[in-house]
Design a protein around this motif. Structure first.
Motif, PDB file in Angstrom:
ATOM      1  N   GLY A  70       0.842  -1.190  -0.032  1.00 25.39           N
ATOM      2  CA  GLY A  70       0.120  -0.104  -0.071  1.00 25.39           C
ATOM      3  C   GLY A  70       0.911   1.203   0.146  1.00 25.39           C
ATOM      4  O   GLY A  70       0.346   2.412  -0.214  1.00 25.39           O
ATOM      5  N   LEU A  71       2.104   1.059   0.253  1.00 25.37           N
ATOM      6  CA  LEU A  71       2.952   2.130   0.216  1.00 25.37           C
ATOM      7  C   LEU A  71       4.143   2.233  -0.618  1.00 25.37           C
ATOM      8  O   LEU A  71       4.851   2.991  -0.951  1.00 25.37           O
ATOM      9  CB  LEU A  71       3.370   2.437   1.667  1.00 25.37           C
ATOM     10  CG  LEU A  71       2.269   3.097   2.800  1.00 25.37           C
ATOM     11  CD1 LEU A  71       2.950   2.964   4.272  1.00 25.37           C
ATOM     12  CD2 LEU A  71       2.337   4.255   2.505  1.00 25.37           C
TER      13      LEU A  71
ATOM     14  N   ARG B 110      -3.024   2.910   8.615  1.00 21.33           N
ATOM     15  CA  ARG B 110      -3.771   2.278   7.848  1.00 21.33           C
ATOM     16  C   ARG B 110      -4.767   2.892   6.969  1.00 21.33           C
ATOM     17  O   ARG B 110      -5.073   3.901   7.031  1.00 21.33           O
ATOM     18  CB  ARG B 110      -4.933   1.482   8.939  1.00 21.33           C
ATOM     19  CG  ARG B 110      -3.918   0.572   9.871  1.00 21.33           C
ATOM     20  CD  ARG B 110      -5.145  -0.185  11.045  1.00 21.33           C
ATOM     21  NE  ARG B 110      -4.383  -0.795  11.896  1.00 21.33           N
ATOM     22  CZ  ARG B 110      -3.937  -2.303  11.898  1.00 21.33           C
ATOM     23  NH1 ARG B 110      -4.532  -2.819  10.699  1.00 21.33           N
ATOM     24  NH2 ARG B 110      -3.607  -2.883  12.677  1.00 21.33           N
ATOM     25  N   ASP B 111      -4.915   2.118   5.762  1.00 17.56           N
ATOM     26  CA  ASP B 111      -5.791   2.424   4.664  1.00 17.56           C
ATOM     27  C   ASP B 111      -7.105   2.883   5.189  1.00 17.56           C
ATOM     28  O   ASP B 111      -7.626   1.997   5.798  1.00 17.56           O
ATOM     29  CB  ASP B 111      -5.905   1.321   3.489  1.00 17.56           C
ATOM     30  CG  ASP B 111      -6.690   1.785   2.262  1.00 17.56           C
ATOM     31  OD1 ASP B 111      -8.075   1.723   2.510  1.00 17.56           O
ATOM     32  OD2 ASP B 111      -6.088   2.230   1.501  1.00 17.56           O
TER      33      ASP B 111
ATOM     34  N   THR C 244      -9.948   0.284   3.724  1.00 16.54           N
ATOM     35  CA  THR C 244      -9.866  -1.150   3.945  1.00 16.54           C
ATOM     36  C   THR C 244      -9.271  -1.401   5.427  1.00 16.54           C
ATOM     37  O   THR C 244      -9.676  -2.696   6.070  1.00 16.54           O
ATOM     38  CB  THR C 244      -8.987  -1.867   2.724  1.00 16.54           C
ATOM     39  OG1 THR C 244      -7.588  -1.375   3.088  1.00 16.54           O
ATOM     40  CG2 THR C 244      -9.376  -1.524   1.507  1.00 16.54           C
TER      41      THR C 244
ATOM     42  N   LEU D 101      -0.324  -0.265   6.753  1.00 13.29           N
ATOM     43  CA  LEU D 101       0.542   0.085   5.694  1.00 13.29           C
ATOM     44  C   LEU D 101       1.937   0.322   6.435  1.00 13.29           C
ATOM     45  O   LEU D 101       2.929   0.242   5.750  1.00 13.29           O
ATOM     46  CB  LEU D 101       0.080   1.299   4.892  1.00 13.29           C
ATOM     47  CG  LEU D 101      -1.423   1.572   4.464  1.00 13.29           C
ATOM     48  CD1 LEU D 101      -1.748   2.842   3.838  1.00 13.29           C
ATOM     49  CD2 LEU D 101      -1.466   0.036   3.471  1.00 13.29           C
TER      50      LEU D 101
ATOM     51  N   PRO E 274       1.236   7.932   1.513  1.00 14.18           N
ATOM     52  CA  PRO E 274       0.383   7.074   0.922  1.00 14.18           C
ATOM     53  C   PRO E 274      -0.390   7.591  -0.380  1.00 14.18           C
ATOM     54  O   PRO E 274      -0.393   8.658  -0.648  1.00 14.18           O
ATOM     55  CB  PRO E 274      -0.449   6.441   1.922  1.00 14.18           C
ATOM     56  CG  PRO E 274      -0.574   7.894   2.849  1.00 14.18           C
ATOM     57  CD  PRO E 274       0.683   8.278   2.592  1.00 14.18           C
ATOM     58  N   GLU E 275      -0.913   6.674  -1.149  1.00 12.27           N
ATOM     59  CA  GLU E 275      -1.711   6.945  -2.384  1.00 12.27           C
ATOM     60  C   GLU E 275      -3.095   7.594  -1.924  1.00 12.27           C
ATOM     61  O   GLU E 275      -3.654   8.213  -2.758  1.00 12.27           O
ATOM     62  CB  GLU E 275      -1.908   5.852  -3.285  1.00 12.27           C
ATOM     63  CG  GLU E 275      -0.555   5.342  -3.740  1.00 12.27           C
ATOM     64  CD  GLU E 275      -0.673   4.360  -4.816  1.00 12.27           C
ATOM     65  OE1 GLU E 275      -1.468   3.709  -4.771  1.00 12.27           O
ATOM     66  OE2 GLU E 275       0.217   4.383  -5.777  1.00 12.27           O
ATOM     67  N   LYS E 276      -3.606   6.943  -0.806  1.00 11.00           N
ATOM     68  CA  LYS E 276      -5.038   7.388  -0.706  1.00 11.00           C
ATOM     69  C   LYS E 276      -5.225   7.850   0.956  1.00 11.00           C
ATOM     70  O   LYS E 276      -4.240   7.562   1.600  1.00 11.00           O
ATOM     71  CB  LYS E 276      -5.915   5.789  -0.621  1.00 11.00           C
ATOM     72  CG  LYS E 276      -5.994   5.627  -2.068  1.00 11.00           C
ATOM     73  CD  LYS E 276      -6.735   4.000  -2.035  1.00 11.00           C
ATOM     74  CE  LYS E 276      -6.602   3.487  -3.680  1.00 11.00           C
ATOM     75  NZ  LYS E 276      -7.372   2.432  -3.598  1.00 11.00           N
TER      76      LYS E 276
ATOM     77  N   VAL F  44      -5.766   7.842   4.653  1.00 10.13           N
ATOM     78  CA  VAL F  44      -5.213   6.980   5.706  1.00 10.13           C
ATOM     79  C   VAL F  44      -5.822   7.135   7.354  1.00 10.13           C
ATOM     80  O   VAL F  44      -6.278   8.507   7.463  1.00 10.13           O
ATOM     81  CB  VAL F  44      -3.743   6.776   5.912  1.00 10.13           C
ATOM     82  CG1 VAL F  44      -3.101   6.145   4.744  1.00 10.13           C
ATOM     83  CG2 VAL F  44      -3.105   8.154   6.235  1.00 10.13           C
TER      84      VAL F  44
ATOM     85  N   GLN G 181      -8.000  10.941  10.890  1.00 16.25           N
ATOM     86  CA  GLN G 181      -8.013  10.606   9.329  1.00 16.25           C
ATOM     87  C   GLN G 181      -7.309  11.450   8.703  1.00 16.25           C
ATOM     88  O   GLN G 181      -7.166  12.922   9.263  1.00 16.25           O
ATOM     89  CB  GLN G 181      -9.422  10.888   8.839  1.00 16.25           C
ATOM     90  CG  GLN G 181     -10.372   9.852   9.409  1.00 16.25           C
ATOM     91  CD  GLN G 181     -10.294   8.305   8.847  1.00 16.25           C
ATOM     92  OE1 GLN G 181     -10.032   7.499   9.601  1.00 16.25           O
ATOM     93  NE2 GLN G 181     -10.339   8.193   7.705  1.00 16.25           N
TER      94      GLN G 181
ATOM     95  N   ASP H  34      -5.731  12.837   5.005  1.00 12.34           N
ATOM     96  CA  ASP H  34      -5.600  12.963   3.381  1.00 12.34           C
ATOM     97  C   ASP H  34      -4.367  13.661   2.998  1.00 12.34           C
ATOM     98  O   ASP H  34      -4.347  14.781   3.242  1.00 12.34           O
ATOM     99  CB  ASP H  34      -6.891  13.453   2.912  1.00 12.34           C
ATOM    100  CG  ASP H  34      -6.780  13.378   1.237  1.00 12.34           C
ATOM    101  OD1 ASP H  34      -5.686  12.967   0.850  1.00 12.34           O
ATOM    102  OD2 ASP H  34      -8.028  13.771   0.745  1.00 12.34           O
TER     103      ASP H  34
END
Length: 470
Positions: free
Chosen positions: A22-23, A79-80, A83, A87, A121-123, A125, A145, A147
């Motif tokens: 994920g990373l 964490r993502d 999901t 990560l 990260p891409e998304k 977390v 959270q 972003d």
């Protein structure tokens, strides 16, 4: 029939790796989450300040994103958000936890800025801070959270003009442990002195096992911002100096304890070099230092004991090693409870059959292990009394150095004649407590000003080197 070329196989493997971590495929930038950690002796709370994209790429190994060493009073997880997939994680300890054990914490609330750094990260977390409970299990205490592509994320900062000095280079950062040596209390005219101090102490670090054998797994960088005056603050003697990092003696009332409480200044300077670990050299002759696991360590570069200070304090910061001494006064206030420490080199020995370092202990070695403790303690009381007198009278540092030298010679001679001198066992007296806690060997860099790590500390250091190097 579908023909699969070698190039497609490689691409598929890389894509799978990216999906698993994920990373790993997106770890090109370094994210820093700054937050406030406050409270008092009985409570604590957290509040996010900001998210920063640091100017340099992530220096870590993307294949070793998950920390399995079980170190630290805390751990943080990334964490993502969608999901829940883990990560990234790292154990750490905090300045707040140090302060929380002092008398002051029972009287007022304080807040300290802290930072968590991880590859971008891409998304979005979820970042969580976990803390050990009474059974040493990590339990969540705060989450937020994040972003990293949100508009409020800080992506650009003024060019500092700071360029790190390459002290010891072994290869690409993602394959090595990156240690950054920062200087504080060095004037513009003393920049060459700082560089010489950094090189000298780096050479000493790599003369001590296991760093000696693993020197090729490290990169060492050096960076310092000049100060108007030479040296850092020492409030107990009325000395106050402005410096870029704000390092000071007398932290939490302990005259030899050196830290900076200005995390913003520390991170603002450190981000100009690749780093995973930081040691601050203060340009003073007075004995002193400090180390907090996963944060930073400090050492007085001008002290006659700078070699020892550099390695001992780095042992705290790098590997989460506990202090094994117990006769020196510290800011820490005992609760009278002797729960099992998380540190790898100290134990409450509740159950000798389950001793955490039992694999090093010979079947013939008794647990607890006898040693000349009473003789050592009697001599230490006299030594500590003299030490306090020298500091109270603000005597020359040469007199303190002479006292340290005599004390080390006395204790080494005593321990060398002891029956279990070279055995690994459970020797009572550790973790600032005369009774109730035990250390692995009679003598170690974490116990006194000797020159070697014990077997347990040696291997605990290797575990961390393996976590960060390829």
């Amino acid at each position: 029939m579908i023909k699969i070329t070698g190039r497609r196989i490689v691409a598929a493997m890389l894509a799978a790796l990216g999906m698993c971590s994920g990373l790993a495929m997106a770890a090109s930038a370094t994210v820093r989450l700054d937050y406030q950690h406050g409270g008092n002796a009985k409570s604590e709370h957290y509040a996010m300040e900001r998210v920063v994209i640091e100017p340099l790429p992530w220096p870590g190994n993307p294949k070793k994103a998950i920390d399995d060493t079980d170190r630290g009073n805390n751990k943080f997880e990334v964490r993502d958000a969608a999901t829940g997939a883990l990560l990234y994680s790292r154990g750490f300890s905090t300045v707040f936890a140090e302060w929380q054990s002092t008398d002051e914490a029972a009287q007022l609330d304080r807040s300290f800025q802290e930072s968590l750094r991880f590859p971008k990260p891409e998304k979005p977390v979820k970042v969580s801070v976990l803390k050990r409970d009474a059974e040493n299990r990590f339990v969540p205490v705060w989450s937020v959270q994040v972003d990293t592509d949100a508009q409020g994320v800080i992506r650009k900062q003024p060019d500092s003009g700071l360029k790190p000095i390459k002290v010891h280079y072994s290869g690409p950062s993602e394959e090595k442990v990156d240690l950054l040596i920062l200087g504080d209390g060095y004037t513009a005219a003393e920049m060459q002195k700082f560089e010489a101090d950094a090189k000298r102490l780096t050479e000493h670090l790599f003369s001590v096992a296991p760093f000696k054998q693993r020197a090729n797994d490290f990169n060492v960088w050096a960076l310092a911002v000049p100060t108007p005056e030479s040296g850092i603050s020492r409030p107990s003697t009325g000395v106050y100096h402005a410096s870029a990092l704000g390092s000071s003696y007398d932290i939490f009332g302990s005259e030899r304890y050196v830290l900076t409480l200005d995390n913003a200044a520390l991170r603002g300077i450190a981000q100009n070099a690749p780093y995973e670990f930081i040691e601050i050299l203060v340009n003073n002759k007075t004995y002193g230092g400090g180390g907090i696991f996963g944060q930073f360590s400090t050492a007085a570069a001008g002290s006659d004991w700078s070699n020892y200070l550099f390695v001992h304090e780095f042992g705290h910061h790098f590997a989460g090693l506990a202090d094994e001494y117990y006769t020196s006064p510290v800011a820490y206030q005992s609760t009278g409870e002797f729960k099992e420490p998380w540190e790898p080199n100290a134990t409450a020995l509740k159950d000798p059959s389950r001793l955490k370092w039992k694999k090093y202990v010979n079947a013939s070695t008794p647990l607890p292990t006898p040693w000349p403790k009473q003789v050592y303690d009697d001599a230490s009381r006299a030594y500590q009394k003299k030490r306090a007198e020298l500091r109270a009278q603000n005597r020359p540092e040469s007199e303190m150095n002479e006292l340290f030298t005599k004390d080390l010679a006395r204790s080494t001679a005593l321990l060398n004649s002891a029956k279990h001198r070279h055995d690994v066992g459970a020797f009572e007296g550790a973790n600032y407590e005369s009774t109730g806690y035990f250390r692995p060997e009679m003598q170690c860099i974490m116990f006194d000003r000797s020159e070697k790590f014990c077997h347990v500390c040696h291997d605990a250091i290797i575990n961390i080197i393996d976590l960060y190097s390829r």
